[in-house]
Scaffold this motif. Structure first.
Motif, short mmCIF file in Angstrom:
data_model
loop_
_atom_site.label_atom_id
_atom_site.label_comp_id
_atom_site.label_asym_id
_atom_site.label_seq_id
_atom_site.Cartn_x
_atom_site.Cartn_y
_atom_site.Cartn_z
N PRO A 254 -45.04 11.95 -71.83
CA PRO A 254 -45.20 12.55 -70.50
C PRO A 254 -44.04 12.22 -69.57
CG PRO A 254 -46.63 10.65 -70.72
CD PRO A 254 -46.01 10.87 -72.07
N ILE A 255 -43.50 13.23 -68.92
CA ILE A 255 -42.34 13.08 -68.04
C ILE A 255 -42.56 13.88 -66.77
CG2 ILE A 255 -41.13 14.93 -69.25
CD1 ILE A 255 -39.30 11.91 -67.80
N VAL A 256 -42.15 13.33 -65.63
CA VAL A 256 -42.13 14.06 -64.36
C VAL A 256 -40.77 13.84 -63.71
CG1 VAL A 256 -44.62 13.80 -63.99
CG2 VAL A 256 -43.04 12.17 -62.95
N VAL A 257 -40.37 14.76 -62.85
CA VAL A 257 -39.18 14.57 -62.02
C VAL A 257 -39.67 13.93 -60.73
CG1 VAL A 257 -37.17 15.66 -60.97
CG2 VAL A 257 -38.14 16.61 -63.06
N GLY A 258 -39.54 12.61 -60.67
CA GLY A 258 -40.13 11.85 -59.57
C GLY A 258 -39.38 11.96 -58.26
N GLU A 259 -38.09 12.28 -58.34
CA GLU A 259 -37.26 12.56 -57.16
C GLU A 259 -36.19 13.56 -57.55
OE1 GLU A 259 -35.34 9.35 -55.15
OE2 GLU A 259 -37.13 8.08 -55.09
N PHE A 260 -35.82 14.42 -56.62
CA PHE A 260 -34.63 15.26 -56.77
C PHE A 260 -34.33 15.89 -55.42
CE2 PHE A 260 -38.06 18.23 -57.22
CZ PHE A 260 -37.59 19.49 -56.90
N GLY A 261 -33.12 16.41 -55.28
CA GLY A 261 -32.70 17.06 -54.05
C GLY A 261 -31.83 18.25 -54.35
N HIS A 262 -31.39 18.93 -53.30
CA HIS A 262 -30.53 20.09 -53.47
C HIS A 262 -29.05 19.72 -53.36
CE1 HIS A 262 -30.51 19.40 -49.22
NE2 HIS A 262 -29.69 20.39 -48.98
N ASP A 263 -28.78 18.48 -52.96
CA ASP A 263 -27.42 18.00 -52.79
C ASP A 263 -27.48 16.48 -52.81
OD1 ASP A 263 -24.71 18.00 -52.47
OD2 ASP A 263 -24.70 18.74 -50.40
N HIS A 264 -26.34 15.84 -53.05
CA HIS A 264 -26.33 14.37 -52.96
C HIS A 264 -24.90 13.88 -52.93
CE1 HIS A 264 -27.81 10.19 -53.75
NE2 HIS A 264 -28.79 10.67 -53.02
N SER A 265 -24.76 12.65 -52.47
CA SER A 265 -23.42 12.07 -52.34
C SER A 265 -22.75 11.87 -53.69
CB SER A 265 -23.52 10.72 -51.61
OG SER A 265 -24.44 9.86 -52.27
N ASP A 266 -23.53 11.80 -54.79
CA ASP A 266 -22.93 11.59 -56.11
C ASP A 266 -22.73 12.90 -56.87
OD1 ASP A 266 -25.57 12.18 -56.68
OD2 ASP A 266 -25.83 10.60 -58.16
N GLY A 295 -28.33 7.32 -43.21
CA GLY A 295 -27.23 6.81 -44.01
C GLY A 295 -26.39 7.87 -44.67
N GLY A 296 -26.32 9.06 -44.04
CA GLY A 296 -25.47 10.12 -44.58
C GLY A 296 -26.16 11.11 -45.48
N VAL A 297 -27.46 10.91 -45.74
CA VAL A 297 -28.18 11.87 -46.59
C VAL A 297 -29.30 12.56 -45.78
CG1 VAL A 297 -27.65 10.72 -48.76
CG2 VAL A 297 -29.70 10.06 -47.50
N GLU A 298 -29.03 12.75 -44.51
CA GLU A 298 -30.02 13.42 -43.67
C GLU A 298 -30.33 14.84 -44.16
OE1 GLU A 298 -28.14 10.16 -41.29
OE2 GLU A 298 -27.40 11.74 -42.63
N TYR A 299 -29.39 15.41 -44.91
CA TYR A 299 -29.59 16.77 -45.44
C TYR A 299 -30.75 16.83 -46.43
CZ TYR A 299 -26.61 14.53 -48.96
OH TYR A 299 -26.08 13.64 -49.86
N LEU A 300 -31.27 15.68 -46.88
CA LEU A 300 -32.42 15.67 -47.78
C LEU A 300 -33.75 15.77 -47.06
CD1 LEU A 300 -31.26 13.04 -50.43
CD2 LEU A 300 -31.53 15.50 -50.77
N ASP A 301 -33.74 15.78 -45.73
CA ASP A 301 -34.98 16.01 -44.98
C ASP A 301 -35.50 17.42 -45.24
OD1 ASP A 301 -34.86 13.51 -43.86
OD2 ASP A 301 -34.51 14.18 -41.80
N MET A 302 -36.79 17.54 -45.48
CA MET A 302 -37.41 18.85 -45.66
C MET A 302 -37.85 19.46 -44.34
SD MET A 302 -39.60 17.91 -49.02
CE MET A 302 -38.75 17.16 -50.41
N VAL A 303 -38.17 18.60 -43.39
CA VAL A 303 -38.46 19.06 -42.03
C VAL A 303 -37.66 18.20 -41.06
CG1 VAL A 303 -40.78 19.88 -42.61
CG2 VAL A 303 -40.48 17.56 -41.72
N THR A 304 -37.36 18.75 -39.91
CA THR A 304 -36.58 18.03 -38.91
C THR A 304 -37.49 17.16 -38.06
OG1 THR A 304 -34.96 19.83 -38.83
CG2 THR A 304 -34.99 18.29 -36.97
N ASN A 305 -37.18 15.87 -38.00
CA ASN A 305 -37.90 14.93 -37.15
C ASN A 305 -39.41 14.99 -37.37
OD1 ASN A 305 -38.04 12.88 -35.21
ND2 ASN A 305 -38.36 14.35 -33.53
N PHE A 306 -39.82 15.10 -38.62
CA PHE A 306 -41.24 15.10 -39.01
C PHE A 306 -42.03 16.26 -38.44
CE2 PHE A 306 -39.85 10.73 -39.64
CZ PHE A 306 -40.40 10.40 -40.86
N ASP A 307 -41.35 17.28 -37.95
CA ASP A 307 -42.03 18.44 -37.36
C ASP A 307 -42.28 19.47 -38.45
OD1 ASP A 307 -42.88 20.68 -36.04
OD2 ASP A 307 -41.30 20.67 -34.52
N PRO A 308 -43.53 19.73 -38.83
CA PRO A 308 -43.80 20.66 -39.93
C PRO A 308 -43.41 22.09 -39.62
CG PRO A 308 -45.84 20.06 -38.81
CD PRO A 308 -44.78 19.17 -38.25
#
Length: 545
Positions: A254-266, A295-308
């Motif tokens: 069994p495998i899941v993708v526990g984290e991922f994003g659309h961009d990253h520093s690496d 820390g430079g990865v603010e682009y990984l936020d799905m909503v701005t300032n916790f506002d749905p």
């Protein structure tokens, strides 16, 4: 001396009675082969609920330990369609400890919002390389210290022992340390499904988890461990993603993708392929993360300032895009009486369109009805008999953006209820967008990034070389040797013969001046596989490089 005669032979009835008594005593003394599952369990490489329902995680990560006052985020995450949330906790070694009372509250909030709760200790992140990071053994000790909050919650909670438990130093110790941590929890009486993260900052580029997963799974006396891979810059091609996940599926691990994003520093992860392959293989995924990144990865936020109500482009992609959460999530059966609610809502009314421009339109429809309540609506685009998810809404209206100009678009709507049942499709509406201005200049970079017998993978970089933004686009070209697209991400492709047309996805529709978007695709090929030499964007010729 009198000799006693031998006893008479026993009667058949007496023999039968004796054998029956022995058989009944065996039944009483012999325990059942396997006890009923306590909660989630792994079987044949799949994650199942206690009732036997196959469960596929569709959700996000939430940084609770750093934002304990944002517990209302769980309700907002649920409202976007998620069935699972992975909650960041701390054992106190690096950040403020989340005690048993707080863990109890988190679980209560998950259950109140009908979410499955994956709880993880974040202090292990990058152990061996990150200063202050703690061991898996210490993380296991934390779980034992808050065991009172977890007892009896096996139907609702999965214990993710520690986040990204090794960096890129001494990561080969991951196998032994993970086995030991699992066994420590089992010896302490934990019956929960256990999740374990990969080393190499979760990305397993050295394949330590991949190559040792079978032995780690075998070390769990309950055979109830799930593996979690984090996909960032290491997973920037479709081939890497497909190969990694398929190896686990083939091995029935069994495998899941526990984290991922659309961009990253690496590097730039291929989120479209992650979503597509997870959906194809029926594997879980949990995007990073709801809000609060720094820390430079603010682009990984799905909503701005916790506002749905302020979804970012990443949030729109994950929740409302193709193979995203709204279109694919199904609520855990434990919240509907182990699958008791199987009745779908009625179909919504046929949508009507208003406010049509060259790139947008607003749809409105009559509400669906359901005995347990309608929780949301999914809008789909229909083209050539194929449906593509466009957006979701909790109301009976939705504004669609990123539409191609001067194009007929056909849409329909589905309703969803709290149990994840989906209604019949509504009637359809066709919207013809008005002509849009062509870009003053555009450029296209086309290249083959990989090939195999009879097929290849390609990349198209679409550049806006003009002075104003492009809002909505359709890219067209002709393959010179009958190549045929089999899958495309970054847009919606249609093909007639050698002629290809790609309409923008919602998250690639806007190209700022001097900006670009990237499309990827797989296709069949001839032996020569010549490249196309001409492209048009909204009818205007583009330079090719």
């Amino acid at each position: 001396m009198r000799v006693r005669p031998p006893p008479p032979p026993p009667r058949l009835a007496t023999v039968a009675a004796t054998l029956l008594a022995l058989f009944l005593s065996f039944l009483v003394l012999t325990p059942p082969a396997q006890a009923a599952p306590t909660g989630f369990r792994v079987q044949n490489g799949r994650l199942l609920e206690a009732g036997g329902n196959d469960f596929v995680m569709r959700g996000v990560n939430h940084a609770h330990t750093w934002f304990p006052d944002r517990i209302s985020s769980l309700a907002h995450i649920k409202a976007k369609g998620a069935n699972t949330v992975r909650v960041v906790l701390s054992n106190g070694d690096r950040w403020t400890r989340n005690d048993a009372a707080d863990v109890t509250n988190v679980i209560s909030q998950c259950k109140q919002n009908r979410l499955i709760c994956v709880l993880e200790v974040h202090d292990t992140t990058g152990y061996g390389e990150q200063s202050g990071a703690t061991t898996l053994s210490r993380a296991a000790d934390y779980w034992i210290s808050v065991q009172s909050a977890l007892a009896g919650q096996e139907d609702y909670v999965i214990v993710n022992i520690g986040n990204e438990p090794y960096g890129n130093t001494n990561y080969t110790a991951w196998t032994a340390d993970t086995k030991a941590a699992i066994q420590k929890l089992r010896n302490a009486g934990f019956d929960h499904t256990i999740m374990v993260d990969a080393p190499n900052w979760g990305q397993d580029w050295a394949f330590t988890m991949r190559d040792n997963a079978a032995s780690v799974f075998a070390a769990d006396p309950d055979a109830n461990t799930v593996f979690s891979i984090h996909m960032y810059g290491v997973f920037d091609t479709a081939a890497e993603i497909t190969d990694y996940l398929n190896r686990f599926v083939t091995a029935k691990l069994p495998i899941v993708v526990g984290e991922f994003g659309h961009d990253h520093s690496d590097g730039n992860p291929d989120e479209d392929t992650i979503l597509a392959v997870a959906q194809q293989l029926r594997l879980g995924y949990l995007g990073w993360s709801w809000s609060g990144n720094g820390g430079g990865v603010e682009y990984l936020d799905m909503v701005t300032n916790f506002d749905p109500n302020q979804l970012t482009s990443w949030g729109r992609r994950l929740f409302n895009g193709v193979n995203g959460i709204a279109a694919t999530a199904k609520e855990a059966a434990v919240y509907s009486g182990n699958g008791g609610d199987t009745t779908p809502p009625t179909a919504p009314g046929t949508p009507t369109a208003s406010g049509v421009t060259s790139s947008s339109a607003t749809l409105t429809w009559a509400a669906a009805s359901d005995a347990t309540g309608v929780t949301g609506y999914d809008v789909v685009r229909i083209s050539g008999g194929t449906e593509t998810a466009v957006t979701s809404s909790t109301r009976t209206t939705a504004t669609l953006t990123g539409l191609s100009p001067a194009t007929a678009h056909t849409f329909a709507v589905y309703a969803r209820d709290a149990a994840g049942n989906r209604s019949p499709r509504s009637g359809t509406v066709t919207v013809t967008t008005s002509p849009g201005g062509s870009p003053s200049a555009c450029g296209v970079g086309y290249r083959v990034t990989g090939s195999w017998q009879g097929g290849f993978q390609g990349e198209i970089v679409l550049r806006n070389t003009g002075t104003s933004a492009i809002n909505g686009w359709t890219l067209r070209w002709t393959f010179p040797d009958s190549q045929r697209i089999t899958n495309l991400w970054g847009g919606t492709a249609s093909q007639s013969g050698s002629e290809v047309s790609v309409a923008a996805a919602s998250y690639t529709a806007t190209i700022p001046a001097s900006g670009s978007v990237t499309l990827g695709f797989t296709a069949t090929r001839s032996a020569a596989n010549p490249s196309p030499t001409a492209f048009t964007l909204n009818g205007a010729d583009c330079s090719v490089s």
